[in-house]
Write an enzyme that holds these catalytic residues in place. Structure first.
Site, PDB file in Angstrom:
ATOM      1  N   SER A  61      -5.636   0.852   6.168  1.00  0.00           N
ATOM      2  CA  SER A  61      -6.909   1.584   6.259  1.00  0.00           C
ATOM      3  C   SER A  61      -7.717   1.115   7.468  1.00  0.00           C
ATOM      4  CB  SER A  61      -7.750   1.356   4.998  1.00  0.00           C
ATOM      5  OG  SER A  61      -6.992   1.601   3.841  1.00  0.00           O
TER       6      SER A  61
HETATM    7  N1  SAH Z   1      -4.675  -1.433   0.993  1.00  0.00           N
HETATM    8  C1  SAH Z   1      -3.708  -1.201   2.041  1.00  0.00           C
HETATM    9  C2  SAH Z   1      -3.629   0.239   2.495  1.00  0.00           C
HETATM   10  C3  SAH Z   1      -2.992   1.052   1.488  1.00  0.00           C
HETATM   11  S1  SAH Z   1      -2.180   2.529   2.000  1.00  0.00           S
HETATM   12  C4  SAH Z   1      -3.924  -2.109   3.233  1.00  0.00           C
HETATM   13  O1  SAH Z   1      -4.858  -2.902   3.234  1.00  0.00           O
HETATM   14  O2  SAH Z   1      -3.115  -2.049   4.146  1.00  0.00           O
HETATM   15  C5  SAH Z   1      -1.711   3.009   0.364  1.00  0.00           C
HETATM   16  C6  SAH Z   1      -0.542   2.261  -0.193  1.00  0.00           C
HETATM   17  O3  SAH Z   1      -0.375   2.660  -1.542  1.00  0.00           O
HETATM   18  C7  SAH Z   1       0.783   2.592   0.498  1.00  0.00           C
HETATM   19  O4  SAH Z   1       1.361   1.418   0.966  1.00  0.00           O
HETATM   20  C8  SAH Z   1       1.630   3.236  -0.603  1.00  0.00           C
HETATM   21  O5  SAH Z   1       2.999   2.916  -0.506  1.00  0.00           O
HETATM   22  C9  SAH Z   1       1.006   2.646  -1.839  1.00  0.00           C
HETATM   23  N2  SAH Z   1       1.217   3.392  -3.081  1.00  0.00           N
HETATM   24  C10 SAH Z   1       1.310   4.728  -3.268  1.00  0.00           C
HETATM   25  N3  SAH Z   1       1.477   5.017  -4.566  1.00  0.00           N
HETATM   26  C11 SAH Z   1       1.498   3.830  -5.227  1.00  0.00           C
HETATM   27  C12 SAH Z   1       1.637   3.462  -6.599  1.00  0.00           C
HETATM   28  N4  SAH Z   1       1.809   4.379  -7.563  1.00  0.00           N
HETATM   29  N5  SAH Z   1       1.609   2.138  -6.919  1.00  0.00           N
HETATM   30  C13 SAH Z   1       1.436   1.184  -5.955  1.00  0.00           C
HETATM   31  N6  SAH Z   1       1.303   1.486  -4.640  1.00  0.00           N
HETATM   32  C14 SAH Z   1       1.324   2.782  -4.282  1.00  0.00           C
END
Ligand code: SAH
Length: 207
Positions: A61
Site C-alpha cells: 500500500s
Molecule cells: N498490508 C500489505 C499490503 C496488502 S495487499 C503490505 O503492507 O504490504 C493485500 C494482500 O492481501 C495481498 O498480498 C493478497 O495476497 C492478500 N490476500 C488476499 N486475500 C487474502 C485472504 N483471504 N487472506 C489473507 N491474505 C489475502
C-alpha cells in the site's frame, strides 16, 4: 537524493497532509526501512507516496494509506493486532513497533515467504506470520484488541468481528468493486458502531 533524505521528505509531506499525526506513529515510520519490504529493483521508489508492485499481482500500500490506517487503529503498547493480507509485511512491521504483538495472515505462500524474510532482516520478532485464507481470522489467539484488513472485502468476514474484543476496533476497505469505503467498526457493549472514512483502493480479498 539519498533514501534517508527521501524518507524525511515523505514523513514531512504525510504530516503536512494530516495523514501522520501521533508521535508514536511518526517514530515508527522513521524506524521501519520500507526499502526492505519492496522488491530490490524498486528500492529507489521506496519513499515515494505510491503503492508498488510486490509480485503475484499484489501491491504494498502507499505510505499515506498505511499512515491513515495505522492512525485510525490507535495502536497501544498492550494491543494484540490481527492483520489480514500481510503482503510485503510493511504494515505489520509498522504496527509491530507500536503494539505488543501482530498476527498477520497472507494467502500467497510466495509473498508470505518474502514478507517473513523482510521482517527477519529488520529484526522484528513480535510478528507472527501465517499462510492461508485470513477470512476466518485466527481463533487460536482471539480476541484481538484491533483488526486490520488490507484487502478489499465485499463485506467484513463475520469471523473477524467475532474475534474482536469488547471495546476493540476493526479497520477494513469494504466494497466489491475497484473502489471501497474505509470502514471503522468499534465493538461497544456487544454492538457494532460503524463509521466511514472515505474512499480507498485495495486489491481484492480472495479465497
Ligand atoms: N498490508 C500489505 C499490503 C496488502 S495487499 C503490505 O503492507 O504490504 C493485500 C494482500 O492481501 C495481498 O498480498 C493478497 O495476497 C492478500 N490476500 C488476499 N486475500 C487474502 C485472504 N483471504 N487472506 C489473507 N491474505 C489475502
Amino acid at each position: 537524493m539519498e533514501l534517508g533524505e527521501k524518507k524525511e521528505l515523505l514523513i514531512k509531506e504525510l504530516k503536512s497532509q494530516g495523514f501522520l499525526e501521533s508521535r508514536a506513529v511518526i517514530k515508527a515510520f522513521r524506524e521501519v526501512p520500507r526499502e526492505l519490504f519492496v522488491p530490490e529493483g524498486q528500492r529507489k521508489h521506496a519513499y515515494s507516496d505510491q503503492p508498488l508492485s510486490i509480485g503475484e499481482g499484489q501491491t504494498i500500500s502507499a505510505p499515506h494509506m498505511v499512515a491513515i490506517m495505522t492512525e485510525l487503529l490507535e495502536p497501544r503498547k498492550t494491543d494484540r493486532v490481527l492483520e489480514i493480507g500481510a503482503g510485503s509485511g510493511y504494515q505489520a512491521a509498522i504496527l509491530s513497533r507500536l503494539v505488543k504483538k501482530v498476527v498477520t495472515i497472507e494467502l500467497e505462500p510466495e509473498l508470505a515467504k518474502r514478507a517473513g524474510e523482510s521482517l527477519k532482516k529488520a529484526g522484528y520478532k513480535n510478528v507472527e506470520l501465517l499462510v492461508g485464507d485470513g477470512s476466518g481470522g485466527w481463533p487460536e489467539e482471539a480476541p484481538y484488541d484491533k483488526v486490520i484488513v488490507t484487502c478489499a472485502c465485499p463485506e467484513i468476514p463475520p469471523a473477524l468481528l467475532e474475534q474482536l474484543r469488547e471495546g476493540g476496533k476493526l479497520i477494513a476497505p469494504v466494497g466489491g468493486g475497484w473502489h471501497q469505503d474505509l470502514i471503522e467498526i468499534v465493538k461497544k457493549k456487544g454492538e457494532l458502531v460503524k463509521k466511514s472514512h472515505g474512499g480507498c483502493v485495495f486489491v481484492p480479498l480472495r479465497h
